[in-house]
Design a protein around this motif. Structure first.
Motif, mmCIF file in Angstrom:
data_model
loop_
_atom_site.group_PDB
_atom_site.id
_atom_site.type_symbol
_atom_site.label_atom_id
_atom_site.label_comp_id
_atom_site.label_asym_id
_atom_site.label_seq_id
_atom_site.Cartn_x
_atom_site.Cartn_y
_atom_site.Cartn_z
ATOM 1 N N TYR A 125 31.484 -6.279 22.836
ATOM 2 C CA TYR A 125 31.646 -7.718 22.641
ATOM 3 C C TYR A 125 30.628 -8.247 21.633
ATOM 4 N N LEU A 126 31.094 -9.119 20.766
ATOM 5 C CA LEU A 126 30.217 -9.940 19.936
ATOM 6 C C LEU A 126 30.449 -11.381 20.364
ATOM 7 N N ASP A 127 29.507 -11.926 21.129
ATOM 8 C CA ASP A 127 29.592 -13.313 21.594
ATOM 9 C C ASP A 127 28.794 -14.189 20.637
ATOM 10 N N ILE A 128 29.434 -15.249 20.142
ATOM 11 C CA ILE A 128 28.802 -16.114 19.144
ATOM 12 C C ILE A 128 28.800 -17.561 19.625
ATOM 13 N N SER A 129 27.621 -18.181 19.600
ATOM 14 C CA SER A 129 27.498 -19.613 19.864
ATOM 15 C C SER A 129 26.853 -20.273 18.646
ATOM 16 N N LYS B 77 23.088 -18.554 18.597
ATOM 17 C CA LYS B 77 22.819 -17.115 18.526
ATOM 18 C C LYS B 77 24.101 -16.320 18.686
ATOM 19 N N SER B 78 23.962 -15.008 18.537
ATOM 20 C CA SER B 78 25.062 -14.102 18.873
ATOM 21 C C SER B 78 24.477 -12.907 19.603
ATOM 22 N N MET B 79 25.315 -12.247 20.403
ATOM 23 C CA MET B 79 24.899 -11.046 21.123
ATOM 24 C C MET B 79 25.978 -9.987 20.999
ATOM 25 N N PHE B 80 25.563 -8.744 20.789
ATOM 26 C CA PHE B 80 26.483 -7.615 20.686
ATOM 27 C C PHE B 80 26.089 -6.591 21.746
ATOM 28 N N TYR B 81 27.071 -6.172 22.556
ATOM 29 C CA TYR B 81 26.783 -5.261 23.665
ATOM 30 C C TYR B 81 28.088 -4.637 24.161
ATOM 31 N N SER B 82 27.951 -3.622 24.972
ATOM 32 C CA SER B 82 29.113 -2.891 25.476
ATOM 33 C C SER B 82 29.860 -3.674 26.561
ATOM 34 N N GLU B 83 31.171 -3.596 26.535
ATOM 35 C CA GLU B 83 31.990 -4.160 27.607
ATOM 36 C C GLU B 83 31.655 -3.491 28.936
ATOM 37 N N ASN B 84 31.427 -2.175 28.904
ATOM 38 C CA ASN B 84 31.099 -1.456 30.135
ATOM 39 C C ASN B 84 29.755 -1.889 30.707
ATOM 40 N N ARG B 85 28.866 -2.397 29.861
ATOM 41 C CA ARG B 85 27.568 -2.892 30.338
ATOM 42 C C ARG B 85 27.772 -4.011 31.354
ATOM 43 N N TYR C 6 27.206 -4.857 15.683
ATOM 44 C CA TYR C 6 25.939 -4.145 15.539
ATOM 45 C C TYR C 6 24.918 -5.066 14.858
ATOM 46 N N LYS C 7 24.139 -4.572 13.911
ATOM 47 C CA LYS C 7 23.121 -5.379 13.235
ATOM 48 C C LYS C 7 23.661 -6.069 11.983
ATOM 49 N N SER D 134 28.481 4.313 29.267
ATOM 50 C CA SER D 134 28.716 3.848 27.902
ATOM 51 C C SER D 134 27.877 4.633 26.911
ATOM 52 N N SER D 135 28.413 4.778 25.708
ATOM 53 C CA SER D 135 27.638 5.344 24.599
ATOM 54 C C SER D 135 26.913 4.243 23.836
ATOM 55 N N ILE D 136 27.149 2.996 24.237
ATOM 56 C CA ILE D 136 26.486 1.849 23.614
ATOM 57 C C ILE D 136 25.522 1.284 24.652
ATOM 58 N N ASN D 137 24.331 1.845 24.714
ATOM 59 C CA ASN D 137 23.360 1.435 25.725
ATOM 60 C C ASN D 137 22.428 0.335 25.226
ATOM 61 N N TYR D 138 22.549 -0.014 23.964
ATOM 62 C CA TYR D 138 21.706 -1.045 23.383
ATOM 63 C C TYR D 138 22.393 -2.406 23.440
ATOM 64 N N SER D 139 21.613 -3.445 23.214
ATOM 65 C CA SER D 139 22.161 -4.777 22.974
ATOM 66 C C SER D 139 21.411 -5.376 21.789
ATOM 67 N N ILE D 140 22.081 -6.249 21.060
ATOM 68 C CA ILE D 140 21.507 -6.828 19.840
ATOM 69 C C ILE D 140 21.718 -8.334 19.858
ATOM 70 N N GLU D 141 20.642 -9.061 19.689
ATOM 71 C CA GLU D 141 20.714 -10.527 19.644
ATOM 72 C C GLU D 141 20.270 -11.012 18.273
ATOM 73 N N LYS D 142 21.100 -11.883 17.672
ATOM 74 C CA LYS D 142 20.769 -12.473 16.375
ATOM 75 C C LYS D 142 20.578 -13.978 16.567
ATOM 76 N N SER D 143 19.423 -14.466 16.142
ATOM 77 C CA SER D 143 19.120 -15.892 16.245
ATOM 78 C C SER D 143 19.555 -16.599 14.963
ATOM 79 N N LYS D 144 20.304 -17.688 15.110
ATOM 80 C CA LYS D 144 20.754 -18.435 13.937
ATOM 81 C C LYS D 144 19.601 -19.242 13.326
#
Length: 275
Positions: free
Chosen positions: A45-49, A52-60, A166-167, A89-99
């Motif tokens: 998922y890439l959630d955008i407000s 900010k935005s956050m990218f992380y696994s659905e399985n997480r 991702y990034k 999951s093979s996507i164990n990381y999460s990524i947050e981007k600040s606007k």
């Protein structure tokens, strides 16, 4: 009545503003360097407000839900381990981007703790003139070299977001597809919808803020001596329980089993997204 009507309109406007947009990407990976025929696919998922935005696994999120339910029904012993295995999951990381400050924060677990660092390498794009259609979107091509891989992205200005999985961000539109030149990793937009807010994520263990270079050093240390990271408990769950251990097992047998599992996981992730 006019005051009530105006208040209702303001509330609706606030709720609309508070909403976030969720973009679901299919992530295709070849994480095992020794077996490029092994392809793993899962959703992220890439959630955008507005902030900010956050990218992380659905399985997480699904796994976190199982963990919460386990605690509510009897602590660690209440975990449904079969479900937990289904949501690996093979996507164990999460990524947050600040606007606001344009910072990208990467978080990943090493052993018992969460390591967090601010990305210090800008993604520098070369925008090309080539365009095509992907699904309902008209997209344009862009390329970048980032973290040891050459990436090709296709972005659309049909959606008002300068973001991506991702990034990746910084293009004049949302990234619909991005793939590395070797075909080891790709992110493909599948669908999108509104959500009321960002989900709450479980973060067992301490959050350790480090520089990116120190995170890489800790990763390398974990690969060479994983048990040094697993000997202490943190966040209310002991390392053996987090790794699927059994308290009735002999400690030496448990340690050996955990070491074997970690070595297998390291082997299965020997072709990381960042080289």
């Amino acid at each position: 009545m006019k005051k009530i009507g105006f208040a209702a309109l303001m509330l609706i406007a606030q709720l609309s503003f508070a909403q976030a947009n969720r973009f679901v990407y299919q992530v295709t990976m070849k994480p095992n360097a020794e077996d490029k025929n092994e392809v793993k696919t899962e959703n992220a998922y890439l959630d955008i407000s507005a902030e900010k935005s956050m990218f992380y696994s659905e399985n997480r999120i699904k796994r976190d839900s199982v963990i919460r339910a386990g605690f509510q029904s009897g602590g660690a012993r209440g975990f449904n381990r079969e479900q937990m295995q289904n949501f690996r999951s093979s996507i164990n990381y999460s990524i947050e981007k600040s606007k606001k400050d344009q910072k990208t924060i990467y978080k990943d677990r090493i052993g018992r703790d969460i390591y967090s660092y601010e990305e210090d390498r800008p993604v520098e794009w070369k925008i090309l003139s080539e365009t095509m259609k992907i699904g309902d979107y008209k997209v344009q091509k862009a390329e970048t070299d980032f973290a040891g891989r050459k990436w090709t992205a296709w972005f659309t200005t049909d959606l008002p977001y300068q973001d991506g999985p991702y990034k990746f961000s910084g293009l004049p539109g949302l990234i619909v597809k991005v793939e590395d030149a070797k075909g080891d990793y790709s992110f493909d937009l599948m669908r999108n919808y509104k959500i009321s807010d960002f989900p709450e994520m479980n973060q067992f263990g301490n959050v350790v803020k480090v520089k990116r270079k120190d995170y890489i050093k800790q990763q390398q240390k974990f690969i060479s001596d994983p048990m040094s990271f697993m000997n202490q408990s943190s966040g209310g769950i002991s390392a053996p329980m987090r790794m699927g251990g059994n308290r009735s097992q002999n400690p030496a047998e448990m340690r050996k089993r955990i070491e074997e599992r970690i070595k297998e996981e390291v082997k299965n992730n020997s072709n990381p997204i960042e080289l």
